[in-house]
Motif scaffolding. Structure first.
Motif, PDB file in Angstrom:
ATOM      1  N   GLN A 147      81.556  34.099  32.184  1.00 22.42           N
ATOM      2  CA  GLN A 147      80.389  34.962  32.380  1.00 22.42           C
ATOM      3  C   GLN A 147      80.094  35.433  34.048  1.00 22.42           C
ATOM      4  O   GLN A 147      79.744  36.532  33.866  1.00 22.42           O
ATOM      5  CB  GLN A 147      79.053  34.117  31.717  1.00 22.42           C
ATOM      6  CG  GLN A 147      79.070  33.846  30.334  1.00 22.42           C
ATOM      7  CD  GLN A 147      78.165  33.030  29.829  1.00 22.42           C
ATOM      8  OE1 GLN A 147      77.458  32.254  30.576  1.00 22.42           O
ATOM      9  NE2 GLN A 147      78.047  32.814  28.487  1.00 22.42           N
ATOM     10  N   GLN A 148      79.945  34.609  34.933  1.00 22.33           N
ATOM     11  CA  GLN A 148      79.645  34.992  36.046  1.00 22.33           C
ATOM     12  C   GLN A 148      80.589  35.918  36.811  1.00 22.33           C
ATOM     13  O   GLN A 148      80.304  36.778  37.677  1.00 22.33           O
ATOM     14  CB  GLN A 148      79.469  33.516  36.995  1.00 22.33           C
ATOM     15  CG  GLN A 148      78.438  32.703  36.499  1.00 22.33           C
ATOM     16  CD  GLN A 148      78.531  31.289  37.289  1.00 22.33           C
ATOM     17  OE1 GLN A 148      79.524  30.996  38.092  1.00 22.33           O
ATOM     18  NE2 GLN A 148      77.427  30.362  36.834  1.00 22.33           N
TER      19      GLN A 148
ATOM     20  N   ILE B 121      82.920  28.075  30.698  1.00 26.87           N
ATOM     21  CA  ILE B 121      82.394  29.514  30.142  1.00 26.87           C
ATOM     22  C   ILE B 121      81.373  30.168  30.909  1.00 26.87           C
ATOM     23  O   ILE B 121      81.213  31.111  31.112  1.00 26.87           O
ATOM     24  CB  ILE B 121      81.460  29.148  28.689  1.00 26.87           C
ATOM     25  CG1 ILE B 121      82.623  28.628  27.943  1.00 26.87           C
ATOM     26  CG2 ILE B 121      80.638  30.048  28.207  1.00 26.87           C
ATOM     27  CD1 ILE B 121      81.954  27.955  26.305  1.00 26.87           C
ATOM     28  N   ALA B 122      80.462  29.362  31.638  1.00 25.40           N
ATOM     29  CA  ALA B 122      79.658  29.642  32.682  1.00 25.40           C
ATOM     30  C   ALA B 122      80.441  30.673  33.748  1.00 25.40           C
ATOM     31  O   ALA B 122      79.802  31.660  34.239  1.00 25.40           O
ATOM     32  CB  ALA B 122      78.782  28.772  33.301  1.00 25.40           C
ATOM     33  N   GLN B 123      81.521  30.111  34.111  1.00 27.65           N
ATOM     34  CA  GLN B 123      82.491  31.009  35.119  1.00 27.65           C
ATOM     35  C   GLN B 123      82.890  32.192  34.575  1.00 27.65           C
ATOM     36  O   GLN B 123      82.721  33.381  35.144  1.00 27.65           O
ATOM     37  CB  GLN B 123      83.656  29.949  35.647  1.00 27.65           C
ATOM     38  CG  GLN B 123      83.202  29.170  36.662  1.00 27.65           C
ATOM     39  CD  GLN B 123      84.628  28.438  37.215  1.00 27.65           C
ATOM     40  OE1 GLN B 123      85.174  29.351  38.126  1.00 27.65           O
ATOM     41  NE2 GLN B 123      84.869  27.280  36.951  1.00 27.65           N
TER      42      GLN B 123
ATOM     43  N   ASN C 295      83.902  39.293  27.231  1.00 30.14           N
ATOM     44  CA  ASN C 295      84.533  38.005  27.030  1.00 30.14           C
ATOM     45  C   ASN C 295      85.114  38.059  25.638  1.00 30.14           C
ATOM     46  O   ASN C 295      84.177  38.293  24.871  1.00 30.14           O
ATOM     47  CB  ASN C 295      83.598  37.090  27.217  1.00 30.14           C
ATOM     48  CG  ASN C 295      83.441  36.840  28.794  1.00 30.14           C
ATOM     49  OD1 ASN C 295      82.767  35.799  28.901  1.00 30.14           O
ATOM     50  ND2 ASN C 295      83.884  37.602  29.755  1.00 30.14           N
TER      51      ASN C 295
ATOM     52  N   PRO D 155      81.461  23.738  29.297  1.00 29.69           N
ATOM     53  CA  PRO D 155      80.249  24.569  29.664  1.00 29.69           C
ATOM     54  C   PRO D 155      80.379  25.217  30.933  1.00 29.69           C
ATOM     55  O   PRO D 155      80.003  26.476  31.073  1.00 29.69           O
ATOM     56  CB  PRO D 155      79.119  23.644  29.621  1.00 29.69           C
ATOM     57  CG  PRO D 155      79.490  22.416  28.735  1.00 29.69           C
ATOM     58  CD  PRO D 155      80.994  22.263  28.789  1.00 29.69           C
ATOM     59  N   GLY D 156      80.964  24.499  31.926  1.00 32.34           N
ATOM     60  CA  GLY D 156      81.201  25.137  33.175  1.00 32.34           C
ATOM     61  C   GLY D 156      82.232  26.330  33.138  1.00 32.34           C
ATOM     62  O   GLY D 156      81.966  27.211  33.839  1.00 32.34           O
TER      63      GLY D 156
ATOM     64  N   TRP E 255      73.664  38.441  25.776  1.00 32.30           N
ATOM     65  CA  TRP E 255      74.579  39.464  25.762  1.00 32.30           C
ATOM     66  C   TRP E 255      74.944  40.064  24.493  1.00 32.30           C
ATOM     67  O   TRP E 255      74.197  39.760  23.501  1.00 32.30           O
ATOM     68  CB  TRP E 255      75.917  38.648  25.768  1.00 32.30           C
ATOM     69  CG  TRP E 255      76.420  38.013  27.365  1.00 32.30           C
ATOM     70  CD1 TRP E 255      75.672  37.240  28.150  1.00 32.30           C
ATOM     71  CD2 TRP E 255      77.633  38.161  28.010  1.00 32.30           C
ATOM     72  NE1 TRP E 255      76.311  37.044  29.269  1.00 32.30           N
ATOM     73  CE2 TRP E 255      77.543  37.373  29.328  1.00 32.30           C
ATOM     74  CE3 TRP E 255      78.672  38.748  27.739  1.00 32.30           C
ATOM     75  CZ2 TRP E 255      78.618  37.297  30.219  1.00 32.30           C
ATOM     76  CZ3 TRP E 255      79.812  38.774  28.681  1.00 32.30           C
ATOM     77  CH2 TRP E 255      79.567  38.132  29.912  1.00 32.30           C
TER      78      TRP E 255
ATOM     79  N   LYS F 218      78.611  41.857  28.556  1.00 32.02           N
ATOM     80  CA  LYS F 218      77.772  41.592  29.552  1.00 32.02           C
ATOM     81  C   LYS F 218      76.722  42.677  29.706  1.00 32.02           C
ATOM     82  O   LYS F 218      77.488  44.008  29.964  1.00 32.02           O
ATOM     83  CB  LYS F 218      78.566  40.881  30.934  1.00 32.02           C
ATOM     84  CG  LYS F 218      77.603  40.624  31.760  1.00 32.02           C
ATOM     85  CD  LYS F 218      78.010  39.953  33.107  1.00 32.02           C
ATOM     86  CE  LYS F 218      77.205  39.518  33.918  1.00 32.02           C
ATOM     87  NZ  LYS F 218      78.154  38.707  35.376  1.00 32.02           N
TER      88      LYS F 218
ATOM     89  N   TYR G 178      75.971  30.065  23.790  1.00 33.95           N
ATOM     90  CA  TYR G 178      76.226  30.358  24.959  1.00 33.95           C
ATOM     91  C   TYR G 178      76.215  31.570  25.493  1.00 33.95           C
ATOM     92  O   TYR G 178      75.873  31.817  26.779  1.00 33.95           O
ATOM     93  CB  TYR G 178      77.660  29.732  25.271  1.00 33.95           C
ATOM     94  CG  TYR G 178      78.039  28.437  25.558  1.00 33.95           C
ATOM     95  CD1 TYR G 178      77.687  27.948  26.780  1.00 33.95           C
ATOM     96  CD2 TYR G 178      78.541  27.783  24.805  1.00 33.95           C
ATOM     97  CE1 TYR G 178      77.938  26.405  26.670  1.00 33.95           C
ATOM     98  CE2 TYR G 178      78.739  26.297  24.832  1.00 33.95           C
ATOM     99  CZ  TYR G 178      78.432  25.556  25.731  1.00 33.95           C
ATOM    100  OH  TYR G 178      78.620  24.359  26.140  1.00 33.95           O
ATOM    101  N   TYR G 179      76.017  32.512  24.629  1.00 34.67           N
ATOM    102  CA  TYR G 179      76.054  34.058  25.053  1.00 34.67           C
ATOM    103  C   TYR G 179      74.558  34.836  24.544  1.00 34.67           C
ATOM    104  O   TYR G 179      74.923  36.033  24.504  1.00 34.67           O
ATOM    105  CB  TYR G 179      77.181  34.834  24.332  1.00 34.67           C
ATOM    106  CG  TYR G 179      78.602  34.482  25.119  1.00 34.67           C
ATOM    107  CD1 TYR G 179      79.038  35.589  26.167  1.00 34.67           C
ATOM    108  CD2 TYR G 179      79.420  33.352  24.932  1.00 34.67           C
ATOM    109  CE1 TYR G 179      79.981  35.037  26.893  1.00 34.67           C
ATOM    110  CE2 TYR G 179      80.271  33.245  25.647  1.00 34.67           C
ATOM    111  CZ  TYR G 179      80.658  34.030  26.642  1.00 34.67           C
ATOM    112  OH  TYR G 179      81.901  33.644  27.360  1.00 34.67           O
TER     113      TYR G 179
END
Length: 204
Positions: free
Chosen positions: A126-127, A122-124, A135, A119-120, A168, A201, A164-165
């Motif tokens: 996206q960020q 994937i969050a990175q 992505n 999860p972390g 988007w 995004k 997760y998206y």
């Protein structure tokens, strides 16, 4: 006559006899949806996707935890005297992404990571994707009809990656059946579902 006149970009370094597998088909399929810019390849291996993107005009950064793979790619970059592409050894479980990218991809990599780190990461991804950037993730699943029996540390469940998206623009999402390079006890290639997502995004 140079070899590039005789092959598609995804085959260029194969034709030059480097120890590379063919560019992942989803990376090639993504090209019409991408703007040329900066790309980050997470789990780049020997560089099959990174080198293809570089040929397409991207400025490419590739990360992989396997030091031998990175050394191979770095040597290829040096031998070919390439600029605008770099590779470094990075453990994706501890990665802190720096900068912003037009395209971040991870193909058949996440299933090798500890579940708590996904999860972390994937969050990175996206960020650190620029607005309007894309992505691409392809990773194995564990489902009732195609259970994962090969011991991957992590597998996606149905719609897990898609969720997760949320928010988007989903260009592509499927959970199609694919084959591993491994065989079962009967000698047949092991089949699994793979979550495949290509998402843009939103513009701010």
């Amino acid at each position: 006559m140079p070899v590039e006149f005789f092959c598609a970009p995804e085959e260029y370094y194969l034709k030059k006899q480097y120890d590379l597998s063919k560019t992942h088909s989803e990376v090639v399929a993504a090209m019409p949806h991408l703007r040329i810019g900066k790309a980050l390849d997470l789990g780049c291996g020997h560089g099959r996707n990174s080198l293809y993107l570089h040929l397409q005009g991207f400025d490419v950064t590739g990360y992989d935890r396997n030091g031998e793979s990175i050394a191979y790619l770095q040597q290829l970059i040096a031998d070919e005297q390439l600029s605008g592409i770099r590779a470094s050894q990075q453990d994706l479980t501890e990665l802190q992404i720096q900068g912003a990218f037009d395209f971040i991809l991870s193909t058949v990599v996440l299933m090798f990571l500890p579940p708590a780190t996904v999860p972390g990461l994937i969050a990175q991804m996206q960020q650190h994707t620029l607005p309007g950037g894309v992505n691409l993730i392809v990773s194995a699943m564990d489902t009732e009809d195609f259970p994962c029996t090969v011991g991957f540390p992590f597998t996606f469940k149905a719609n897990e990656l898609l969720n997760y998206y949320a928010g988007w623009d989903i260009i592509k999402y499927n959970e199609n059946v694919g084959e591993l390079h491994k065989r079962d006890e009967q000698g047949n290639y092991i089949k699994l579902r793979f979550a495949t997502l290509l998402a843009r995004k939103p513009q701010e």
